[in-house]
Design an enzyme around this catalytic site. Structure first.
Site, PDB file in Angstrom:
ATOM      1  N   ARG A  16       0.836  -1.203   0.000  1.00 42.45           N
ATOM      2  CA  ARG A  16       0.000   0.000   0.000  1.00 42.45           C
ATOM      3  C   ARG A  16       0.874   1.257   0.000  1.00 42.45           C
ATOM      4  O   ARG A  16       0.972   1.957  -1.000  1.00 42.45           O
ATOM      5  CB  ARG A  16      -0.942  -0.011   1.227  1.00 42.45           C
ATOM      6  CG  ARG A  16      -2.088   1.000   1.129  1.00 42.45           C
ATOM      7  CD  ARG A  16      -1.719   2.399   1.532  1.00 42.45           C
ATOM      8  NE  ARG A  16      -1.204   2.475   2.907  1.00 42.45           N
ATOM      9  CZ  ARG A  16      -0.637   3.553   3.406  1.00 42.45           C
ATOM     10  NH1 ARG A  16      -0.503   4.637   2.675  1.00 42.45           N
ATOM     11  NH2 ARG A  16      -0.164   3.565   4.649  1.00 42.45           N
ATOM     12  N   ASP A  17       1.574   1.496   1.089  1.00 45.85           N
ATOM     13  CA  ASP A  17       2.338   2.736   1.219  1.00 45.85           C
ATOM     14  C   ASP A  17       3.465   2.788   0.188  1.00 45.85           C
ATOM     15  O   ASP A  17       3.760   3.842  -0.391  1.00 45.85           O
ATOM     16  CB  ASP A  17       2.919   2.833   2.635  1.00 45.85           C
ATOM     17  CG  ASP A  17       3.163   4.265   3.076  1.00 45.85           C
ATOM     18  OD1 ASP A  17       3.195   5.153   2.205  1.00 45.85           O
ATOM     19  OD2 ASP A  17       3.350   4.498   4.275  1.00 45.85           O
ATOM     20  N   HIS A 213       3.424   4.011  12.875  1.00 47.88           N
ATOM     21  CA  HIS A 213       3.792   3.934  11.460  1.00 47.88           C
ATOM     22  C   HIS A 213       4.931   4.921  11.240  1.00 47.88           C
ATOM     23  O   HIS A 213       4.730   6.127  11.345  1.00 47.88           O
ATOM     24  CB  HIS A 213       2.552   4.293  10.630  1.00 47.88           C
ATOM     25  CG  HIS A 213       2.781   4.377   9.164  1.00 47.88           C
ATOM     26  ND1 HIS A 213       2.493   3.329   8.316  1.00 47.88           N
ATOM     27  CD2 HIS A 213       3.262   5.377   8.375  1.00 47.88           C
ATOM     28  CE1 HIS A 213       2.782   3.690   7.066  1.00 47.88           C
ATOM     29  NE2 HIS A 213       3.248   4.931   7.074  1.00 47.88           N
ATOM     30  N   HIS A 215       8.470   6.466   9.268  1.00 43.26           N
ATOM     31  CA  HIS A 215       9.236   6.627   8.030  1.00 43.26           C
ATOM     32  C   HIS A 215      10.698   6.866   8.388  1.00 43.26           C
ATOM     33  O   HIS A 215      11.016   7.230   9.511  1.00 43.26           O
ATOM     34  CB  HIS A 215       8.668   7.783   7.210  1.00 43.26           C
ATOM     35  CG  HIS A 215       7.438   7.418   6.432  1.00 43.26           C
ATOM     36  ND1 HIS A 215       7.274   7.676   5.104  1.00 43.26           N
ATOM     37  CD2 HIS A 215       6.303   6.777   6.805  1.00 43.26           C
ATOM     38  CE1 HIS A 215       6.099   7.231   4.684  1.00 43.26           C
ATOM     39  NE2 HIS A 215       5.481   6.685   5.717  1.00 43.26           N
ATOM     40  N   CYS A 246       5.034   9.148   1.181  1.00 44.75           N
ATOM     41  CA  CYS A 246       3.722   9.758   1.020  1.00 44.75           C
ATOM     42  C   CYS A 246       3.750  10.707  -0.158  1.00 44.75           C
ATOM     43  O   CYS A 246       4.471  11.696  -0.137  1.00 44.75           O
ATOM     44  CB  CYS A 246       3.313  10.495   2.293  1.00 44.75           C
ATOM     45  SG  CYS A 246       1.721  11.311   2.090  1.00 44.75           S
ATOM     46  N   ASN A 255       9.189   4.166   4.041  1.00 37.96           N
ATOM     47  CA  ASN A 255       8.957   3.610   5.376  1.00 37.96           C
ATOM     48  C   ASN A 255      10.247   3.001   5.906  1.00 37.96           C
ATOM     49  O   ASN A 255      11.205   2.829   5.172  1.00 37.96           O
ATOM     50  CB  ASN A 255       7.929   2.468   5.304  1.00 37.96           C
ATOM     51  CG  ASN A 255       6.600   2.901   4.775  1.00 37.96           C
ATOM     52  OD1 ASN A 255       6.360   2.815   3.577  1.00 37.96           O
ATOM     53  ND2 ASN A 255       5.741   3.368   5.636  1.00 37.96           N
TER      54      ASN A 255
HETATM   55 ZN    ZN Z   1       3.491   6.133   5.407  1.00 40.28          ZN
END
Ligand code: ZN
Length: 319
Positions: A16-17, A213, A215, A246, A255
């Site tokens: 996803r990210d 979460h 990074h 992002c 990440n």
């Molecule tokens: Zn993220």
């Protein structure tokens, strides 16, 4: 692994990210192979996509199919991001076990990212809670409110801690099952992270904040991960090869790298349930499917240390 070792859930968010922030589109079959291989390496939770309109993120247009596929993998928690009620409806229809709705603490970022004010996001939260409460309990996905830009914003700069605490409380009051803290922009440092985790937990309770979460934008990803563990966090998001970031936060890179995170935890004796060696092998699938994208990670480059043989980093003769 001995039963007194703390269990840490490493939640893979690369599909996803990672994928949402790159231009290349990974073929659906490669996504499935990636998810299956990570689950086979022992990863127990994977965020497999986002229910956003395909015209906004064509990279994730196959999320419903990926969720349905991932559900067939025994023991895997299938997570998905949802930007609004419509996304949540699609996630429920596809059978996601867990859904996360992002709420940017920075309202400027929220307007740019979700095109919504905080109040408008709360409206979506209300709708989603109503949707979930109408479902039979065994079909109800776990609902997390993800507080993004919780440690600072590329657009607004510093973010007030009491604002994060207040928004976390509001999300829980509206009916979220838990909240998460996201360092969307890679601004967090270990002291700040611990302070904010404590503040939010003091307000909403320990059970309502179990994951962060992170990074690695400024190289503090693993230091932050360790700091989070020290104050009781048990779920850490990471992305294989550090793929991602992002797209709406200019300057934010990937990440934390799943391979490096798992090696750190494994070598320290934390029980992740993940076989590091097998995890390293999963990279090949992503590299072959995305030959033009950069993959990060120190452990994959250096290899495991000589004499390091698991499971979980304890040499056979010492176990
Ligand atoms: Zn993220």
């Amino acid at each position: 692994m001995s039963e007194h070792s703390p269990q840490i859930l490493v939640s893979e968010v690369g599909p996803r990210d990672g994928l949402q922030s790159i231009k290349s589109i990974m073929p659906t079959e490669a996504k499935k192979a990636w998810i299956a291989a990570e689950a086979a390496a022992g990863v127990r939770e994977i965020e497999v996509g986002s229910f956003v309109p395909p015209k906004l993120l064509p990279q994730l247009a196959d999320t419903a199919e990926i969720v349905a596929y991932a559900r067939t993998i025994p023991g895997l928690t299938v997570a998905a991001l949802v930007p609004n009620l419509k996304g949540a409806e699609n996630a429920v229809a596809a059978g996601a076990h867990k859904i996360t709705l992002p709420l940017s603490v920075s309202e400027t970022h929220s307007l740019k990212n979700l095109r919504k004010t905080h109040e408008q996001v709360f409206e979506e939260v209300r709708g989603i809670v109503e949707l979930l409460r109408g479902l039979p309990k065994d079909q109800r996905p776990h609902f997390e409110g993800g507080l993004s830009t919780a440690f600072g914003c590329t657009l607004e700069g510093p973010v007030a801690e009491d604002k994060v605490v207040a928004l976390a409380a509001r999300l829980m009051a509206l009916g979220c099952d838990e909240v998460g803290l996201s360092d969307t922009t890679g601004y967090a440092n270990p002291a700040q992270l611990q302070r904010l985790i404590r503040l939010v937990r003091a307000e909403v309770g320990e059970q309502a904040l179990t994951g962060v979460h992170l990074h690695n934008t400024r190289g503090l990803g693993l230091a932050n991960a360790l700091a989070a563990l020290e104050v009781g966090i048990t779920t850490l998001d990471a992305s294989l090869g550090g793929l991602g970031g992002c797209p709406f936060a200019p300057g934010a890179s990937g990440n934390i790298v799943t391979e490096d995170l798992v090696f750190m935890l494994d070598s320290m004796g934390f029980d992740t349930g993940i076989d590091v060696q097998r995890l390293l092998g999963v990279r090949r699938i992503v590299i072959e499917a995305l030959p033009d994208e950069e993959m990060y990670g120190f452990t994959p480059d250096a290899g495991l240390p000589k004499g390091y043989h698991g499971p979980w980093g304890i040499p056979a003769h010492a176990a």
